[in-house]
Motif scaffolding. Structure first.
Motif, short mmCIF file in Angstrom:
data_model
loop_
_atom_site.label_atom_id
_atom_site.label_comp_id
_atom_site.label_asym_id
_atom_site.label_seq_id
_atom_site.Cartn_x
_atom_site.Cartn_y
_atom_site.Cartn_z
N LYS A 3 -8.80 -6.88 -1.81
CA LYS A 3 -9.39 -5.74 -2.51
C LYS A 3 -8.47 -5.31 -3.65
O LYS A 3 -7.26 -5.18 -3.45
N VAL A 4 -9.06 -5.10 -4.83
CA VAL A 4 -8.28 -4.79 -6.01
C VAL A 4 -8.74 -3.49 -6.66
O VAL A 4 -9.94 -3.22 -6.75
N LEU A 5 -7.78 -2.69 -7.11
CA LEU A 5 -8.04 -1.49 -7.90
C LEU A 5 -7.60 -1.81 -9.32
O LEU A 5 -6.47 -2.26 -9.54
N ILE A 6 -8.49 -1.59 -10.28
CA ILE A 6 -8.20 -1.88 -11.69
C ILE A 6 -7.98 -0.57 -12.44
O ILE A 6 -8.83 0.31 -12.40
N VAL A 7 -6.82 -0.47 -13.09
CA VAL A 7 -6.50 0.77 -13.81
C VAL A 7 -6.17 0.46 -15.27
O VAL A 7 -5.22 -0.27 -15.56
N ASP A 8 -6.98 1.00 -16.18
CA ASP A 8 -6.76 0.83 -17.61
C ASP A 8 -7.59 1.88 -18.32
O ASP A 8 -8.71 2.16 -17.91
N LYS A 46 -7.04 2.23 -0.33
CA LYS A 46 -5.91 1.38 0.09
C LYS A 46 -6.14 -0.09 -0.27
O LYS A 46 -6.21 -0.96 0.60
N PRO A 47 -6.24 -0.38 -1.58
CA PRO A 47 -6.47 -1.78 -2.00
C PRO A 47 -5.27 -2.66 -1.69
O PRO A 47 -4.17 -2.17 -1.45
N ASP A 48 -5.51 -3.98 -1.70
CA ASP A 48 -4.42 -4.94 -1.46
C ASP A 48 -3.53 -5.07 -2.69
O ASP A 48 -2.34 -5.31 -2.57
N VAL A 49 -4.14 -4.93 -3.87
CA VAL A 49 -3.42 -5.07 -5.13
C VAL A 49 -3.97 -4.09 -6.16
O VAL A 49 -5.16 -3.78 -6.14
N VAL A 50 -3.09 -3.63 -7.05
CA VAL A 50 -3.51 -2.77 -8.16
C VAL A 50 -3.09 -3.43 -9.46
O VAL A 50 -1.95 -3.89 -9.58
N THR A 51 -3.99 -3.49 -10.45
CA THR A 51 -3.58 -3.90 -11.79
C THR A 51 -3.48 -2.60 -12.58
O THR A 51 -4.44 -1.84 -12.63
N MET A 52 -2.31 -2.33 -13.13
CA MET A 52 -2.02 -1.02 -13.72
C MET A 52 -1.60 -1.13 -15.19
O MET A 52 -0.60 -1.77 -15.50
N ASP A 53 -2.37 -0.48 -16.04
CA ASP A 53 -2.01 -0.39 -17.46
C ASP A 53 -0.79 0.51 -17.57
O ASP A 53 -0.58 1.38 -16.71
N ILE A 54 0.02 0.33 -18.59
CA ILE A 54 1.20 1.18 -18.75
C ILE A 54 0.87 2.45 -19.53
O ILE A 54 1.16 3.56 -19.09
N THR A 55 0.25 2.30 -20.68
CA THR A 55 0.01 3.44 -21.56
C THR A 55 -1.38 4.02 -21.33
O THR A 55 -2.38 3.39 -21.65
N MET A 56 -1.41 5.22 -20.71
CA MET A 56 -2.69 5.89 -20.42
C MET A 56 -2.52 7.39 -20.55
O MET A 56 -1.41 7.90 -20.43
N VAL A 77 1.66 -3.61 -6.89
CA VAL A 77 1.15 -3.21 -8.20
C VAL A 77 1.59 -4.23 -9.25
O VAL A 77 2.75 -4.61 -9.30
N ILE A 78 0.64 -4.64 -10.08
CA ILE A 78 0.93 -5.55 -11.19
C ILE A 78 0.68 -4.78 -12.47
O ILE A 78 -0.40 -4.23 -12.67
N MET A 79 1.68 -4.71 -13.34
CA MET A 79 1.55 -3.98 -14.59
C MET A 79 0.85 -4.84 -15.64
O MET A 79 1.04 -6.05 -15.70
N CYS A 80 0.05 -4.18 -16.46
CA CYS A 80 -0.61 -4.84 -17.58
C CYS A 80 -0.06 -4.21 -18.85
O CYS A 80 -0.17 -3.00 -19.02
N SER A 81 0.53 -5.03 -19.70
CA SER A 81 1.13 -4.46 -20.89
C SER A 81 0.71 -5.18 -22.14
O SER A 81 0.35 -6.36 -22.10
#
Length: 119
Positions: A3-8, A46-56, A77-81
């Motif tokens: 399960k993934v949470l996408i943040v951007d 409670k996702p298994d992984v999060v993709t996280m944008d830095i600038t928000m 958490v995996i950062m997206c930059s």
């Protein structure tokens, strides 16, 4: 199925990652456009992984990583930059992020980072 949470904050970027992940068998449990929402959804889903944008807006990715790690020290958490955000990426790694992927997203790199985080 992980399960993934996408943040951007950019809907287009969320759509790109979502497309890559869904095509490869991941379940998207939530999307957030800022760090505050991300923390809220993380606590609920409670996702298994999060993709996280830095600038928000409201709360940036680094603050969000700290908040998520405080709630769940095992969070992945995996950062997206964007290019040229190396300093912020290092701050994010120090805050507890596992890895980072650079925009524009390349399917192989996204999948590699997610699989590595889950491993």
């Amino acid at each position: 199925m992980a399960k993934v949470l996408i943040v951007d904050d950019a809907a287009f970027m969320r759509m790109m990652i979502k497309d890559i992940l869904e095509k490869n068998g991941f379940e998207i449990v939530g999307e957030a456009s800022n760090g505050l929402k991300a923390v809220e959804i993380y606590k609920k889903e409670k996702p298994d992984v999060v993709t996280m944008d830095i600038t928000m807006p409201d709360m940036d990715g680094i603050e969000a990583v700290k908040a998520i790690k405080a709630f769940d020290p095992a969070a992945r958490v995996i950062m997206c930059s964007a290019m040229g955000q190396q300093t912020m990426v290092m701050d994010a790694i120090r805050a507890g992020a596992r890895d980072f992927i650079v925009k524009p997203f390349q399917q192989d790199r996204v999948l590699e980072a997610i699989k590595k985080a889950l491993g």
